[in-house]
Design an enzyme around this catalytic site. Structure first.
Site, PDB file in Angstrom:
ATOM      1  CG  ASP A   1       1.465  -3.957   5.889  1.00 29.93           C
ATOM      2  OD1 ASP A   1       2.196  -3.175   6.533  1.00 29.93           O
ATOM      3  OD2 ASP A   1       0.300  -3.667   5.547  1.00 29.93           O
TER       4      ASP A   1
ATOM      5  CG  ASP B   1      -2.625   4.123   2.825  1.00 30.55           C
ATOM      6  OD1 ASP B   1      -2.287   3.065   2.256  1.00 30.55           O
ATOM      7  OD2 ASP B   1      -3.405   4.144   3.797  1.00 30.55           O
TER       8      ASP B   1
ATOM      9  CG  HIS C   1       1.354   3.051  12.656  1.00 28.05           C
ATOM     10  ND1 HIS C   1       0.089   2.518  12.802  1.00 28.05           N
ATOM     11  CD2 HIS C   1       1.737   2.704  11.413  1.00 28.05           C
ATOM     12  CE1 HIS C   1      -0.257   1.875  11.701  1.00 28.05           C
ATOM     13  NE2 HIS C   1       0.741   1.982  10.842  1.00 28.05           N
TER      14      HIS C   1
ATOM     15  CG  ASP D   1       2.956   0.322   7.876  1.00 29.24           C
ATOM     16  OD1 ASP D   1       2.607  -0.287   6.850  1.00 29.24           O
ATOM     17  OD2 ASP D   1       2.210   0.511   8.853  1.00 29.24           O
TER      18      ASP D   1
ATOM     19  CG  HIS E   1      -0.398  -0.013   2.540  1.00 28.47           C
ATOM     20  ND1 HIS E   1      -0.099   1.136   3.235  1.00 28.47           N
ATOM     21  CD2 HIS E   1      -0.084  -1.039   3.376  1.00 28.47           C
ATOM     22  CE1 HIS E   1       0.374   0.826   4.435  1.00 28.47           C
ATOM     23  NE2 HIS E   1       0.392  -0.496   4.546  1.00 28.47           N
TER      24      HIS E   1
ATOM     25  CD  GLU F   1      -2.957  -1.446   5.238  1.00 29.15           C
ATOM     26  OE1 GLU F   1      -2.910  -2.526   5.853  1.00 29.15           O
ATOM     27  OE2 GLU F   1      -2.541  -0.376   5.744  1.00 29.15           O
ATOM     28  CD  GLU F   2      -1.361   2.328   7.726  1.00 32.23           C
ATOM     29  OE1 GLU F   2      -2.047   1.908   8.685  1.00 32.23           O
ATOM     30  OE2 GLU F   2      -0.176   2.015   7.546  1.00 32.23           O
TER      31      GLU F   2
END
Length: 369
Positions: free
Chosen positions: A161, A76, A342, A104, A74, A137-138
């Site tokens: 991931d 994003d 994150h 990520d 992904h 995706e997030e």
């Protein structure tokens, strides 16, 4: 080590791409694939899901017999709170600006792109390669959900991931449902006529206090993520909404946990003399592999070829793999060495970026007949 994957990763990471604003990164990926001589198709789902990009898809015809593979990553990231300035310190890539790095999932994007470039440049035999890059995706796997999976000719696929050392193969991920709860009370002046009011915030607080949150058991978790309500400090609040989620590796446990949460909500509304509306939404469905399943065994073979010790684990989070497994494909999530995702401490070793290129090439080799 060839510098290509590091340069590509830092270039991609430096471009902010929070959910819905992935266009600039998508254009760089499209340019890279076209420089490799590949045609890229972008579907039209962007406006439907609130993104500036659609899913990017390309297919490379096989040059040998074997099992074709699809790779998905992904574009994003979780929203950065400052600039993203990737720096390399002691052979580790970090963000020098105090927010996320975006490993990520841009570390996966870079590894998949570079492996594909090298396979083409080296005229490497393969059984067919499909690449898919998704938005959003997030925030609920929205790009993958919107992708027409029947376009994939491959039945086996991989995402990278999982924030764990290379060699970890994810055998399962949870199912999840979200719950939006709105209490409706009755407004009144909180100083002069408080007894005439019915506090929706009090009802919500009572309900939340009865919920089992955090790690509920070895398979399940629950969380209340947001709460809003009321209009002013001198008004008994006539409404309050909170949003919760529950996840579990076990569908039965998930159903029981959701019922327990709904019972707590109903009881709290009754005690506070409020009405309540509850909306349940399926976020994603979980999956479980056996070590003997073909996609898992292929990954273990590729990792072993590259000298990695193979271990197996379950994930507490979802990935695009959840969507493809729900649709009847086999899609395995492989750890790629990213750490502290994150968070402002997010980082990845340069060696792990290159290692995942080698793992990808080994997957192509392992898939040959």
């Amino acid at each position: 080590m060839p510098p290509e994957v590091l340069d590509l990763f830092t270039e991609l990471a430096a471009v902010p791409s929070p959910p819905g604003e992935e266009r600039a990164v998508a254009d760089r990926v499209i340019g890279y694939l076209r420089d490799c001589g590949l045609e890229v198709d972008e579907d039209g789902i962007g406006p439907e899901i609130g993104s500036t990009m659609g899913n990017l898809y390309t297919r490379i015809a096989p040059t040998a017999d074997g099992e074709p593979l699809f790779l998905c990553a992904h574009l994003d990231t979780v929203p950065p709170t400052a600039a993203i300035e990737p720096v390399v310190e002691d052979e580790v890539v970090r963000n020098g600006a105090g927010t996320i790095l975006g490993a990520d999932n841009k570390a996966a994007v870079a590894a998949m792109l570079e492996a594909t470039r090298r396979a083409l440049a080296e005229n490497r035999a393969h059984a067919g390669i499909e690449l898919l890059f998704t938005p959003m995706e997030e925030v609920g796997l929205l790009g993958a959900h919107a992708f027409d999976h029947t376009r994939l000719q491959s039945k086996l696929g991989y995402v990278y991931d999982q924030a764990a050392p290379i060699g970890v193969v994810i055998l399962g991920a949870p199912s999840s449902q979200s719950m939006e709860v709105t209490f409706h009370g009755r407004a009144a002046h909180s100083g002069m006529h408080p007894d005439d009011g019915r506090s929706a915030i009090l009802a919500a607080a009572r309900a939340i206090s009865e919920l089992r949150l955090g790690r509920v058991d070895e398979d399940s978790t629950a969380n209340v993520g947001t709460i809003t309500g009321g209009t002013a400090t001198n008004i008994v609040p006539e409404w309050c909404t909170f949003v919760a989620e529950a996840r579990s590796q076990d569908e039965r446990k998930l159903a029981e946990l959701l019922q327990e949460m709904q019972d707590a909500v109903t009881f709290a509304a009754g005690v506070a003399e409020c009405d309540v509306e509850t909306t349940l939404r399926k976020s994603y469905r979980g999956y479980r592999f056996a070590k003997s399943d073909h996609a898992v065994a292929l990954a273990a073979d590729a990792l072993a070829r590259c000298g990695h010790t193979v271990t197996y684990d379950l994930s507490g989070g979802a990935a695009d793999a959840n969507v493809f497994n729900d649709r009847g494909l086999q899609c395995v999530n492989l750890a790629n060495g990213m750490t502290d995702i994150h968070t402002p401490a997010e980082h990845i070793a340069v060696a792990d970026l290159e290692a995942m290129v080698d793992v990808t090439l080994a997957l192509f080799d392992a898939a040959l007949a």
